[in-house]
Scaffold this motif. Structure first.
Motif, short mmCIF file in Angstrom:
data_model
loop_
_atom_site.label_atom_id
_atom_site.label_comp_id
_atom_site.label_asym_id
_atom_site.label_seq_id
_atom_site.Cartn_x
_atom_site.Cartn_y
_atom_site.Cartn_z
N ARG A 124 0.88 -1.28 0.15
CA ARG A 124 0.16 0.28 -0.06
C ARG A 124 0.81 1.29 -0.11
O ARG A 124 0.29 2.35 -0.16
N ALA A 125 2.26 0.95 0.17
CA ALA A 125 3.05 2.37 -0.02
C ALA A 125 3.80 2.27 -1.31
O ALA A 125 4.84 3.14 -1.54
N ASP A 126 3.56 1.05 -2.09
CA ASP A 126 4.33 0.98 -3.24
C ASP A 126 3.69 2.18 -4.46
O ASP A 126 2.72 1.85 -4.51
N ARG A 127 4.53 2.93 -5.01
CA ARG A 127 4.11 3.93 -5.73
C ARG A 127 3.29 3.24 -6.87
O ARG A 127 2.27 3.71 -7.29
N GLU A 128 3.91 2.42 -7.40
CA GLU A 128 3.25 1.81 -8.66
C GLU A 128 2.26 1.00 -8.43
O GLU A 128 0.97 1.15 -9.14
N VAL A 129 2.17 0.36 -7.36
CA VAL A 129 0.77 -0.61 -7.18
C VAL A 129 -0.39 0.43 -6.62
O VAL A 129 -1.36 0.29 -7.11
N VAL A 130 -0.09 1.39 -6.07
CA VAL A 130 -1.01 2.48 -5.61
C VAL A 130 -1.51 3.26 -7.03
O VAL A 130 -2.61 3.43 -6.99
N LEU A 131 -0.58 3.62 -7.61
CA LEU A 131 -0.99 4.42 -9.04
C LEU A 131 -2.01 3.54 -9.83
O LEU A 131 -2.77 4.07 -10.31
N GLU A 132 -1.69 2.40 -9.98
CA GLU A 132 -2.44 1.24 -10.84
C GLU A 132 -3.83 1.35 -10.16
O GLU A 132 -4.83 1.35 -10.92
N ALA A 133 -3.80 1.34 -8.83
CA ALA A 133 -5.33 1.02 -7.94
C ALA A 133 -5.88 2.22 -8.11
O ALA A 133 -7.40 2.28 -8.52
N VAL A 134 -5.12 3.33 -8.15
CA VAL A 134 -6.15 4.89 -8.27
C VAL A 134 -6.37 4.99 -9.55
O VAL A 134 -7.71 5.63 -9.75
N GLN A 135 -5.89 4.59 -10.51
CA GLN A 135 -6.47 4.86 -12.01
C GLN A 135 -7.60 3.98 -12.41
O GLN A 135 -8.24 4.05 -13.07
N GLN A 136 -7.48 2.76 -11.54
CA GLN A 136 -8.73 1.89 -11.77
C GLN A 136 -9.97 2.44 -10.81
O GLN A 136 -11.05 2.29 -11.40
N SER A 137 -9.61 3.08 -9.79
CA SER A 137 -10.75 3.38 -8.80
C SER A 137 -10.32 4.59 -7.95
O SER A 137 -9.26 4.35 -7.27
N GLU B 8 0.26 13.97 -7.11
CA GLU B 8 0.18 13.05 -8.04
C GLU B 8 -1.18 12.08 -7.66
O GLU B 8 -2.20 12.11 -8.75
N PHE B 9 -1.07 11.60 -6.81
CA PHE B 9 -2.15 10.41 -6.60
C PHE B 9 -3.45 11.04 -6.29
O PHE B 9 -4.50 10.66 -6.75
N VAL B 10 -3.33 12.33 -5.33
CA VAL B 10 -4.80 12.90 -5.27
C VAL B 10 -5.28 13.34 -6.66
O VAL B 10 -6.78 13.33 -6.76
N LEU B 11 -4.69 14.11 -7.42
CA LEU B 11 -5.14 14.60 -8.69
C LEU B 11 -5.49 13.30 -9.63
O LEU B 11 -6.76 13.60 -10.31
N GLU B 12 -4.75 12.32 -9.69
CA GLU B 12 -5.33 11.14 -10.20
C GLU B 12 -6.80 10.30 -9.63
O GLU B 12 -7.55 10.05 -10.40
N GLN C 142 -10.27 10.19 -11.82
CA GLN C 142 -11.04 8.73 -11.80
C GLN C 142 -12.47 9.12 -11.28
O GLN C 142 -13.26 8.24 -11.51
N SER C 143 -12.43 10.10 -10.29
CA SER C 143 -13.89 10.15 -9.58
C SER C 143 -14.80 10.89 -10.41
O SER C 143 -15.97 11.17 -9.99
N GLY C 144 -14.26 11.48 -11.38
CA GLY C 144 -15.10 12.43 -12.30
C GLY C 144 -15.49 13.82 -11.47
O GLY C 144 -16.31 14.56 -11.92
N LEU C 145 -14.60 14.28 -10.69
CA LEU C 145 -14.88 15.62 -10.08
C LEU C 145 -14.36 16.59 -10.47
O LEU C 145 -13.37 16.46 -11.34
#
Length: 83
Positions: free
Chosen positions: A43-56, A72-76, A80-83
């Protein structure tokens, strides 16, 4: 309990860790919410989290704190949330 844990070793062998990371990436690519079931180091791995956030975008809530506040993660997540 894995043999390495009983033997007092700090963690799994590198091949096992790599396989776990690949499995985690595959899981979050299918369902970003799967991030919540992963161990803290993933859950601290940047690539894993970015993939997750890009999906949801909502998956960001399960990321390690340092990534939850990363621009970067907040903007993604917002994208993804359409806000």
């Amino acid at each position: 309990l894995h043999t390495y844990a009983r033997a007092g070793h700090a963690g799994p062998p590198s091949m096992e860790a790599a396989a776990g990371r690949e499995n985690a990436l595959a899981a979050v690519r299918q369902d970003g919410q799967a991030l919540r079931t992963l161990p803290p180091e993933l859950r601290a791995d940047r690539e894993v989290v970015l993939e997750a956030v890009q999906q949801s975008g909502q998956a960001l809530q399960y990321a390690a704190e340092e990534l939850r506040v990363d621009r970067e993660f907040v903007l993604e997540a917002v994208r993804q949330s359409g806000l």
